[in-house]
Write an enzyme that holds these catalytic residues in place. Structure first.
Site, PDB file in Angstrom:
ATOM      1  N   SER A 198       0.830  -1.205   0.000  1.00 43.65           N
ATOM      2  CA  SER A 198       0.000   0.000   0.000  1.00 43.65           C
ATOM      3  C   SER A 198       0.862   1.252   0.000  1.00 43.65           C
ATOM      4  O   SER A 198       1.828   1.348   0.742  1.00 43.65           O
ATOM      5  CB  SER A 198      -0.912  -0.008   1.229  1.00 43.65           C
ATOM      6  OG  SER A 198      -0.151  -0.114   2.416  1.00 43.65           O
ATOM      7  N   LYS A 228       7.372   4.791   2.322  1.00 44.50           N
ATOM      8  CA  LYS A 228       6.354   5.423   1.497  1.00 44.50           C
ATOM      9  C   LYS A 228       5.873   6.689   2.197  1.00 44.50           C
ATOM     10  O   LYS A 228       5.675   6.691   3.426  1.00 44.50           O
ATOM     11  CB  LYS A 228       5.182   4.473   1.293  1.00 44.50           C
ATOM     12  CG  LYS A 228       5.569   3.180   0.595  1.00 44.50           C
ATOM     13  CD  LYS A 228       5.939   3.434  -0.859  1.00 44.50           C
ATOM     14  CE  LYS A 228       6.270   2.124  -1.572  1.00 44.50           C
ATOM     15  NZ  LYS A 228       6.499   2.333  -3.016  1.00 44.50           N
ATOM     16  N   ASP A 247       9.506   7.652  -0.858  1.00 45.21           N
ATOM     17  CA  ASP A 247       8.834   7.369  -2.131  1.00 45.21           C
ATOM     18  C   ASP A 247       7.407   7.895  -2.067  1.00 45.21           C
ATOM     19  O   ASP A 247       6.606   7.432  -1.260  1.00 45.21           O
ATOM     20  CB  ASP A 247       8.830   5.850  -2.348  1.00 45.21           C
ATOM     21  CG  ASP A 247       8.210   5.436  -3.674  1.00 45.21           C
ATOM     22  OD1 ASP A 247       7.694   6.307  -4.400  1.00 45.21           O
ATOM     23  OD2 ASP A 247       8.250   4.230  -3.985  1.00 45.21           O
ATOM     24  N   GLU A 269      11.638   9.612  -4.298  1.00 44.81           N
ATOM     25  CA  GLU A 269      11.245   8.815  -5.459  1.00 44.81           C
ATOM     26  C   GLU A 269       9.850   9.181  -5.933  1.00 44.81           C
ATOM     27  O   GLU A 269       8.953   9.405  -5.117  1.00 44.81           O
ATOM     28  CB  GLU A 269      11.300   7.345  -5.030  1.00 44.81           C
ATOM     29  CG  GLU A 269      11.001   6.351  -6.098  1.00 44.81           C
ATOM     30  CD  GLU A 269      11.317   4.936  -5.614  1.00 44.81           C
ATOM     31  OE1 GLU A 269      12.245   4.766  -4.788  1.00 44.81           O
ATOM     32  OE2 GLU A 269      10.624   4.004  -6.037  1.00 44.81           O
ATOM     33  N   GLU A 274      10.135   3.786 -12.400  1.00 48.91           N
ATOM     34  CA  GLU A 274       9.340   2.555 -12.464  1.00 48.91           C
ATOM     35  C   GLU A 274       8.133   2.708 -13.378  1.00 48.91           C
ATOM     36  O   GLU A 274       7.623   1.725 -13.894  1.00 48.91           O
ATOM     37  CB  GLU A 274       8.907   2.096 -11.062  1.00 48.91           C
ATOM     38  CG  GLU A 274       7.843   2.946 -10.429  1.00 48.91           C
ATOM     39  CD  GLU A 274       7.393   2.411  -9.068  1.00 48.91           C
ATOM     40  OE1 GLU A 274       8.003   2.825  -8.078  1.00 48.91           O
ATOM     41  OE2 GLU A 274       6.460   1.615  -8.994  1.00 48.91           O
ATOM     42  N   ASP A 330      12.619  -0.596 -14.571  1.00 43.60           N
ATOM     43  CA  ASP A 330      11.714  -1.672 -14.159  1.00 43.60           C
ATOM     44  C   ASP A 330      11.777  -2.728 -15.260  1.00 43.60           C
ATOM     45  O   ASP A 330      11.817  -2.400 -16.446  1.00 43.60           O
ATOM     46  CB  ASP A 330      10.297  -1.107 -14.010  1.00 43.60           C
ATOM     47  CG  ASP A 330       9.288  -2.165 -13.615  1.00 43.60           C
ATOM     48  OD1 ASP A 330       8.907  -2.200 -12.440  1.00 43.60           O
ATOM     49  OD2 ASP A 330       8.863  -2.964 -14.481  1.00 43.60           O
ATOM     50  N   HIS A 352      13.762  -0.511  -9.762  1.00 47.69           N
ATOM     51  CA  HIS A 352      12.521  -0.776  -9.053  1.00 47.69           C
ATOM     52  C   HIS A 352      12.281  -2.275  -9.018  1.00 47.69           C
ATOM     53  O   HIS A 352      12.487  -2.973 -10.007  1.00 47.69           O
ATOM     54  CB  HIS A 352      11.356  -0.109  -9.781  1.00 47.69           C
ATOM     55  CG  HIS A 352      10.008  -0.511  -9.250  1.00 47.69           C
ATOM     56  ND1 HIS A 352       9.111  -1.271  -9.975  1.00 47.69           N
ATOM     57  CD2 HIS A 352       9.407  -0.262  -8.060  1.00 47.69           C
ATOM     58  CE1 HIS A 352       8.024  -1.468  -9.255  1.00 47.69           C
ATOM     59  NE2 HIS A 352       8.154  -0.878  -8.103  1.00 47.69           N
ATOM     60  N   GLU A 382      16.308  -2.721  -5.413  1.00 49.24           N
ATOM     61  CA  GLU A 382      15.231  -2.786  -4.426  1.00 49.24           C
ATOM     62  C   GLU A 382      14.871  -4.240  -4.121  1.00 49.24           C
ATOM     63  O   GLU A 382      14.904  -5.107  -5.005  1.00 49.24           O
ATOM     64  CB  GLU A 382      14.004  -2.042  -4.969  1.00 49.24           C
ATOM     65  CG  GLU A 382      12.867  -1.951  -3.954  1.00 49.24           C
ATOM     66  CD  GLU A 382      11.759  -0.988  -4.399  1.00 49.24           C
ATOM     67  OE1 GLU A 382      11.689  -0.668  -5.600  1.00 49.24           O
ATOM     68  OE2 GLU A 382      10.979  -0.550  -3.518  1.00 49.24           O
TER      69      GLU A 382
END
Lengths: 431, 431
Positions: free
Chosen positions: B23, B220, B248, B274, B301, B324, B351, B382
């Site tokens: 999430s 996040k 991010d 990010e 990404e 990505d 990513h 990552e």
């Protein structure tokens, strides 16, 4: 209250590759196609919303699947609250985070949202008894601003900026509406210029364009420089030294190649140079614009969303902005695009042609004239005389101008017999 | 010689929304999914090519339909000429003008081309008996350059530039391969940082990340500034003042908002910021980069193709480039992306996460280390410890580093039982 009962889709393909209509340096054999959507409700009025995404053949089934994926946002819901707040409706669909991943806000999924949005506008306009352009042009500035998703735009265009532009456009709306109904919106034609046509056909169609009253023609270029020089010279001889001739490379060039190629054609005085390179290359367009000035750069038919237009304008990369009715997420996003162009003072000359793009996009330019910029100066809608017979309300071109549609709706509805005949069954219908 | 007999697709969805794994501020309830492709041939070796596009739920069926639309480029053809010239194979598929209209080179259709391209690379690598990273790292500079489509890149990266970069990377390949096999490629983890997690879970997972040997974590941010300050402070307390913590925002901010928000978090010393805004907004990223310097901007990404990366680099918009494995058109386009990063001297920190993205993207970083840039300086892959159990060759993380896969192929193959169990049937499988 009424509910949406169905989102029906159809894969419609015309065999245009067989005649080389629509051939250009990037697209040698397009089969003009429509991923077609119909929204039905259980209302007694029987009004349906019709819209589509234009594609050029293979993959039209993928585009249909993407429209189908939006049924969950529509079917079973009461439609009146959705139509009453089209801004919220649009933001809900565009904001579906799972679907958003597939773009975000670009490509197949984004265009599918455009079809659904436009189909809803079709119902709203039909219920209001107005063509889309008139429905929009009679909304208040506040109502129009509420339609726009300003996300990612506010460093170039705020809601306050938009309100200011639209409020300035209120005075004279009635006069401009009357002027439009009387004399129409000027068009230009690309019909003479397809790469697959012979020089003789180019010459004949260029003369016809003049005779028909168009005030500009456009030639496809970019496959072979010697051919382009010969065809441009021929066209220039036919229409005379001062008649505007635009050229369109359909993304064929590298940045430096674009600059050199256009310089080699400069003696024929191109009115603009369209899609010189990748539609994603904002900085490249800006470099080309600096390299070929004062010849103007135009682009936009493949600009995936409002963020690309924002940057093309911020970077002084274009002097002509070419919106497309079905590349972005429908009427709502194109209102954002028109407001961006107005903010930066760049004229919008929409992309059209294909199948149904002329019918669809004329509403946006007409709305722009009546309620946004208030001017026709430097503005033309592209016209290609092709496949209009399949539409319930085809374009009405008189003396080279688009006469405004008066029938209610967004003009994207195809005739039932055309839909039936050209529904894709794995091979082309040969007329 | 052998022929391609089938391109099989499956709609696979994991019920990750039920646990709030993954999430973030833009994606509150993702269901990690794969539009999964298998290419089969009639060769006696029985080798299959497996690859996928990662999505987050709804619309995975659309992505599957897009992969299906590519069957005409594959099924029935002799595969050896295609594998022997993967550059030509790639350019043929990417150049299908009718399918190209659906992007061009972006979104659902572009990612579908990526799945097919990667599945072909899976067969090529399996037949060679090498993992993808090693297969690529043992090609000559000339062979590698032939894989790249330089269209629209030449004002930033020419084939000659690429050759020069790759030739400089030839010396020391063997030593770097041995180093990689011995000590792996450094990783960082986002596992502690999901927005849906409690502070206690954040704290516990951050401590685990340290104990596991990761050299950076990521949080996040972007939904609520007070929450972000609290969570960042908590994380900083847990890991100490010098341990790198990236943040991010998952595209959540306007340009000016990004600058203000990041300044409010600057005291906690973010390693990078990010996806501050729309992935399409190159000029916006550049403005943010200037506004928050010396804090670094990272993105990629959702960068739809090589033209976006080119411009992000040209505009000095990013100091960390995040490729990505499945957003662009597969291995070939990502080689272009790695070469662009090398040309501009910007480190690539891919990513990953989702489902199978760690397995897929590690090959590209390892190839970059052995044969392109030759360095690990400032580079991390990552890592999210999630759903690896579904893969035939899952990632092997030791001491916070990715240990290079030695099994032949691209590592995107899922276990047959996982495919069977999570094939979408209209509702989630509850574990």
């Amino acid at each position: 209250m009424s509910r949406i009962t169905a989102l029906e889709t159809t894969d419609i393909r015309f065999p245009t590759s067989l005649s080389l209509d629509g051939s250009d340096a990037m697209n040698p054999d397009p089969d003009y196609s429509a991923a077609y959507a119909v929204i039905r409700t259980d209302a007694a009025d029987g009004v349906e919303g019709h819209a589509f995404v234009f594609t050029i053949g293979r993959g039209n089934d993928v585009q249909v699947a993407a429209i189908d994926a939006l049924a969950g946002h529509l079917v079973g819901r009461e439609i009146e609250p959705m139509l009453d707040d089209m801004g919220a409706t649009f933001r809900e669909i565009i904001g579906d985070s799972q679907l958003r991943w597939l773009g975000p806000e670009k490509g197949v999924m984004h265009m599918a949202i455009g079809a659904v949005t436009n189909a809803l506008w079709d119902i709203k306009a039909k219920r209001a008894g107005l063509p889309l352009w008139q429905l929009l042009a009679r909304m208040t500035p506040e109502e129009l601003v509420a339609l726009v998703d300003f996300r990612y735009l506010t460093n170039a265009l705020t809601p306050e900026d938009a309100l200011e532009i639209l409020r300035a456009g209120v005075a004279g709306r009635d006069e401009r509406e009357a002027e439009l109904l009387a004399t129409g919106y000027p068009g230009y034609t690309t019909s003479p210029g397809w790469l697959g046509y012979s020089d003789e056909k180019l010459e004949r169609l260029a003369l016809e364009a003049l005779a028909d009253g168009f005030t500009q023609i456009k030639l496809k270029v970019g496959a072979d420089l010697d051919d382009d020089i010969r065809r441009f010279r021929k066209a220039r001889e036919v229409v005379g030294p001062d008649f505007p001739i635009a050229i369109d490379a359909n993304q064929r060039w590298e940045v430096s190649e674009a600059i050199e190629w256009v310089k080699a054609l400069a003696e024929f005085n191109p009115a603009w140079v369209e899609e010189p390179t990748s539609p994603d290359d904002i900085l490249g367009h800006a470099e080309i614009a600096r390299g070929i000035a004062p010849i103007r750069v135009a682009t936009g038919e493949h600009a995936q969303n409002r963020m690309i237009f924002k940057q093309l304008l911020q970077a002084n990369a274009i002097e002509v902005m070419q919106i497309d009715a079905v590349r972005v997420a429908g009427v709502n996003e194109n209102i954002a695009n028109l407001l961006l162009a107005a903010k930066f003072g760049v004229p919008v000359c929409p992309h059209a042609g294909g199948v149904g793009l002329c019918e669809a996009v004329q509403h946006l330019s007409m709305f722009d004239f009546v309620a946004v910029t208030g001017t026709l100066e430097g503005r033309l809608i592209e016209f290609v005389d092709h496949l209009h017979e399949h539409f319930v309300v085809p374009t009405d071109i008189q003396g080279g101008s688009y006469m405004p549609p008066t029938a209610p709706g967004v003009s994207m509805e195809m005739k039932a017999e055309s839909i039936a005949k050209y529904t894709w069954k794995g091979e082309h219908v040969i007329d």
